[in-house]
Design an enzyme around this catalytic site. Structure first.
Site, PDB file in Angstrom:
ATOM      1  N   TYR A   1      70.712  15.080 -34.410  1.00  8.17           N
ATOM      2  CA  TYR A   1      70.282  13.807 -33.846  1.00  8.17           C
ATOM      3  C   TYR A   1      70.687  13.744 -32.377  1.00  8.17           C
ATOM      4  O   TYR A   1      71.827  13.480 -32.031  1.00  8.17           O
ATOM      5  CB  TYR A   1      70.894  12.636 -34.614  1.00  8.17           C
ATOM      6  CG  TYR A   1      70.560  12.613 -36.089  1.00  8.17           C
ATOM      7  CD1 TYR A   1      69.457  13.301 -36.595  1.00  8.17           C
ATOM      8  CD2 TYR A   1      71.354  11.907 -36.985  1.00  8.17           C
ATOM      9  CE1 TYR A   1      69.160  13.287 -37.947  1.00  8.17           C
ATOM     10  CE2 TYR A   1      71.049  11.873 -38.342  1.00  8.17           C
ATOM     11  CZ  TYR A   1      69.964  12.571 -38.820  1.00  8.17           C
ATOM     12  OH  TYR A   1      69.675  12.550 -40.158  1.00  8.17           O
TER      13      TYR A   1
ATOM     14  N   SER B   1      65.707   6.884 -45.491  1.00  7.48           N
ATOM     15  CA  SER B   1      64.436   6.174 -45.279  1.00  7.48           C
ATOM     16  C   SER B   1      64.049   5.317 -46.486  1.00  7.48           C
ATOM     17  O   SER B   1      62.903   5.367 -46.951  1.00  7.48           O
ATOM     18  CB  SER B   1      63.307   7.162 -44.941  1.00  7.48           C
ATOM     19  OG  SER B   1      63.574   7.839 -43.733  1.00  7.48           O
TER      20      SER B   1
ATOM     21  N   LEU C   1      63.464   2.327 -46.603  1.00  6.25           N
ATOM     22  CA  LEU C   1      62.494   1.306 -46.203  1.00  6.25           C
ATOM     23  C   LEU C   1      61.193   1.939 -45.703  1.00  6.25           C
ATOM     24  O   LEU C   1      60.442   1.320 -44.937  1.00  6.25           O
ATOM     25  CB  LEU C   1      63.094   0.409 -45.112  1.00  6.25           C
ATOM     26  CG  LEU C   1      64.342  -0.375 -45.549  1.00  6.25           C
ATOM     27  CD1 LEU C   1      64.933  -1.151 -44.390  1.00  6.25           C
ATOM     28  CD2 LEU C   1      64.007  -1.306 -46.700  1.00  6.25           C
ATOM     29  N   GLY C   2      60.931   3.170 -46.141  1.00  6.16           N
ATOM     30  CA  GLY C   2      59.689   3.828 -45.731  1.00  6.16           C
ATOM     31  C   GLY C   2      59.590   3.981 -44.224  1.00  6.16           C
ATOM     32  O   GLY C   2      58.521   3.790 -43.647  1.00  6.16           O
ATOM     33  N   ARG C   3      60.722   4.350 -43.594  1.00  4.92           N
ATOM     34  CA  ARG C   3      60.798   4.504 -42.134  1.00  4.92           C
ATOM     35  C   ARG C   3      60.374   3.219 -41.410  1.00  4.92           C
ATOM     36  O   ARG C   3      59.789   3.263 -40.337  1.00  4.92           O
ATOM     37  CB  ARG C   3      59.968   5.704 -41.659  1.00  4.92           C
ATOM     38  CG  ARG C   3      60.443   7.013 -42.254  1.00  4.92           C
ATOM     39  CD  ARG C   3      59.738   8.214 -41.680  1.00  4.92           C
ATOM     40  NE  ARG C   3      60.209   9.429 -42.335  1.00  4.92           N
ATOM     41  CZ  ARG C   3      61.280  10.122 -41.977  1.00  4.92           C
ATOM     42  NH1 ARG C   3      62.013   9.719 -40.954  1.00  4.92           N
ATOM     43  NH2 ARG C   3      61.641  11.216 -42.631  1.00  4.92           N
ATOM     44  N   GLY C   4      60.675   2.088 -42.047  1.00  5.38           N
ATOM     45  CA  GLY C   4      60.385   0.792 -41.438  1.00  5.38           C
ATOM     46  C   GLY C   4      59.083   0.165 -41.885  1.00  5.38           C
ATOM     47  O   GLY C   4      58.859  -1.025 -41.681  1.00  5.38           O
TER      48      GLY C   4
ATOM     49  N   SER D   1      59.259  -2.735 -44.088  1.00  6.41           N
ATOM     50  CA  SER D   1      59.833  -3.915 -43.431  1.00  6.41           C
ATOM     51  C   SER D   1      58.776  -4.717 -42.686  1.00  6.41           C
ATOM     52  O   SER D   1      58.791  -5.948 -42.708  1.00  6.41           O
ATOM     53  CB  SER D   1      60.918  -3.502 -42.429  1.00  6.41           C
ATOM     54  OG  SER D   1      61.912  -2.734 -43.033  1.00  6.41           O
TER      55      SER D   1
END
Length: 344
Positions: A62, A208, A210-213, A216
């Site tokens: 990262y 992930s 949250l499904g990569r956002g 949301s």
């Protein structure tokens, strides 16, 4: 929210105890748009720890490296003693090319470098980030076992590993956790990998969740991605697929409205309800989003609600793969037999 609101859990069967929800730190430094202001991210991490979320997830990839350096700053002033720190090795960037490495010498060098960047004497949970298909997994695990014996790492993990790779690795040294992508719209690990982990007493860390956002904010979230955001290159976020996938978000959002929570909280609660051996690690760069996420721990779902949620995101209803084809996942993690190894 008081620290007591975040329950604790045993991750795996080797003795590691963590908060039942962790914090993925990747997006603070890399891949999801430009790096965020360091002071704000240090404040967020420390707020998380005060709130009871003490399981922090990073990687040398990262940045590369910058996220570990950020964590080191957040862990000063006595914070280190309160957290369970997970980092990863195995993905290298050289001349703009990404490759995977599990050679023993590299494993050791990567660990030493992470210890230095993180300013710690020991890493609580050390994952192989991606599997090197050139090196028998037994060889990589042999070096990790030595690092455990030397006190440089406490527990060993794998990320995006197949069931057979997990079994072979676990036979060399106990695997404490397997990190995998698991959310309402990413459920391919349920068939073989998750049952294997449960058979062997290995904890499951869901990244992930949250499904990569997407779970949301749906298509609105996608429309607001910066040009530097890696999600733009992921098939599920291509415009033609978003147009179809937005129906999934709309249905999740409608149920969340009925239950008086946010779609993020509902999607996270679904992951929590998968079992007491599962720890999701949603990432965020905003304290207000973090505060919303930990409230997912208190949401209760009935079996009927779980089934209804799952019906919204059946595999045949999700358009696009989770990664571009160049990115290796557990489907590509088989390694040669140990008998084939001739040394470095």
């Amino acid at each position: 929210m008081a620290a007591a609101a975040v329950r604790r859990m045993r991750l795996g069967s080797q003795g590691l105890e963590v908060s039942a929800q962790g914090l993925g730190c990747m997006g603070m430094s890399a891949f999801y748009g430009p790096p965020k202001p360091e002071a704000d991210m240090v404040a967020l991490i420390r707020h998380a720890v005060r709130s009871g979320v003490t399981f922090l997830d990073t990687s040398d990839f990262y940045g590369p490296f910058t996220n570990e350096i950020l964590l080191a700053k957040a862990l000063q002033d006595g914070v280190r003693q309160k957290v369970q720190l997970a980092t990863k090795f195995g993905i290298r960037v050289s001349d703009g090319e990404i490759n995977f490495c599990g050679d023993p010498a590299y494993v050791r060098a990567a660990c030493e470098a992470s210890l230095k960047r993180l300013s710690v004497d020991c890493i609580d949970l050390y994952y192989q980030h991606r599997i090197d298909t050139r090196v028998p997994i037994e060889v990589t695990m042999g070096e990790l076992k030595k690092l455990v014996e030397e006190g440089k790492i406490k527990y060993v993990g794998l990320s995006e590993a197949s069931a057979s790779t997990i079994r072979r690795a676990h036979a060399v040294h106990p695997i404490t956790a397997v990190q995998l992508e698991w959310s309402l719209w990413t459920r391919d690990a349920e068939e073989e990998i998750i049952p294997t982990c449960r058979e062997l007493g290995i904890g499951i860390v869901a990244y992930s969740p949250l499904g990569r956002g997407f779970l949301s904010g749906g298509s609105n979230m996608v429309e607001n991605l910066s040009e530097q955001d890696a999600r733009k290159g992921m098939p599920r976020f291509h415009p033609e697929n978003v147009e179809k996938n937005k129906v999934i978000f709309e249905r999740v959002n409608a149920m969340a409205t009925r239950k008086g929570c946010t779609p993020s909280q509902l999607a996270l609660a679904w992951v929590h309800h998968q079992g007491s051996d599962v720890c999701p690690i949603p990432g965020t760069t905003k304290i207000e989003n973090f505060n919303q996420n930990i409230k997912a721990l208190s949401i209760k779902l009935t079996l009927e609600e779980m089934a209804e949620l799952e019906s919204y995101a059946l595999a045949n209803l999700v358009e696009g793969d989770r990664y571009p084809s160049i990115w290796k996942t557990w489907r590509d993690s088989e390694t040669p037999p140990l008998s084939s190894w001739k040394g470095e």
